[in-house]
Motif scaffolding. Structure first.
Motif: not given
Ligand SMILES: C[S@@+](CC[C@H](N)C(=O)[O-])C[C@H]1O[C@@H](n2cnc3c(N)ncnc32)[C@H](O)[C@@H]1O
Length: 290
Positions: A179-180, A186-189, A203-207, A232-237
């Motif tokens: 998610t980050m 994209a997370v909401e979608g 169930q949803l198991i997420a970090s 090229a993988e910055p923390i965005r959310s």
């Protein structure tokens, strides 16, 4: 992430599980004997050097310490997720979706999946590597299906339904370490689609990471954030725990558990885990569809 090459963070975490699998204390949390077999070079070379040295235990310990806590964090994170997944499977769930699967080897290492169909969803450029490296490996799940999908461009439902996913049956979604790296839209979608595709009891198991990470002025955290952006993988959310719980509730998921891997280490018999300075506040949330 870069469009034309596999996710580097996916390789780092698979490397971390490969090292953890060689540390008896961390194996209490997570056992991943497959990781070292599917890692590409140079990560696989590091493990092989240690394995063939005169004192492998000492070398593994050095690899663990030199990861600055990544190995401990990932072992605990993956162990918490294995535990949550196994409970849901014991309760009868027969579908599992690994979102942003990377080199996740659960379908090849968890016997608890013997009656379940596993769907691996990932960006095509990372999934191509997983497919290539895992070709010929025994599958312990009842079935393993690959669904290539860029979450920011392609509909998750199309990708899954094309592979025979059944929205009428309960599912466990695993969203580990992803998610980050997505933007908030994209997370909401994805949460919307996950909810639409989840029968009651799924169930949803997420970090997820909290804003503490991006707000910190600590130089080592700043360096970690800079390194991720450079790769090229910055923390965005980032999300606060109560914000995450509200978002999940809006999508009909109620939170069953939300914890930091380091805080549950003792439950796995890991006494003093090394804290990963790169992402020390990555939470694992487990939520159930109403
Ligand atoms: C840190 S890795 C985690 C891999 C795996 N879940 C694990 O914990 O071993 C992040 C994963 O997210 C995937 N990813 C990042 N952005 C994506 C996108 N837009 N669409 C699909 N997958 C994406 C990457 O390909 C990568 O496999």
């Amino acid at each position: 992430m870069r469009e034309d090459s596999p996710s580097l963070t996916a390789l780092f975490v698979a490397y971390a599980r490969a090292v953890a699998d060689r540390e008896p204390e961390l194996r209490r949390a997570c056992q991943d004997p497959i990781a070292a077999r599917i890692l590409p070079r140079p990560y696989s070379t590091l493990i092989r050097f240690a394995e063939r040295s005169r004192s492998p235990e000492r070398r593994y310990r050095e690899l663990r310490v030199s990861s600055l806590g990544l190995v401990d964090h990932v072992a605990l994170r993956s162990g918490m997720i294995d535990r949550g997944l196994t409970r849901a499977l014991d309760a009868g769930t027969r579908q599992v979706v690994l979102l942003g699967a990377g080199l996740d080897a659960r379908a090849h290492r968890l016997r608890a999946l013997r009656d379940a169909t596993v769907f691996e969803v990932d960006h095509p450029s990372t999934q191509e590597l997983k497919l290539r490296k895992a070709a010929g490996l025994p599958v312990l799940a009842r079935d393993l299906r690959y669904a290539p999908c860029d979450f920011e461009r392609v509909s998750l439902s199309e990708a899954l339904l094309a592979q025979g996913f059944s929205p009428q049956d309960p599912v466990v979604w695993i969203w580990e370490g992803v998610t980050m790296y997505l933007d908030e839209r994209a997370v909401e979608g994805s949460l919307g689609l996950i909810s639409q595709l989840s029968a009651s009891g799924s169930q949803l198991i997420a970090s997820y990471v909290t804003p503490k990470l991006t707000a910190t002025a600590h130089p080592s955290a700043e360096l970690g954030l800079w390194a991720l952006a450079f790769l090229a993988e910055p923390i965005r959310s980032p999300f606060k725990p109560d914000d995450m719980a509200r978002r999940l509730a809006r999508h009909d998921f109620e939170v069953l558990d939300d914890a930091l891997p380091a805080d549950v280490a003792a439950e796995f018999g890991v006494e003093k885990p090394l804290r990963w300075w790169g992402m020390p506040d990555e939470h694992i949330v487990i939520a159930r569809k109403r």
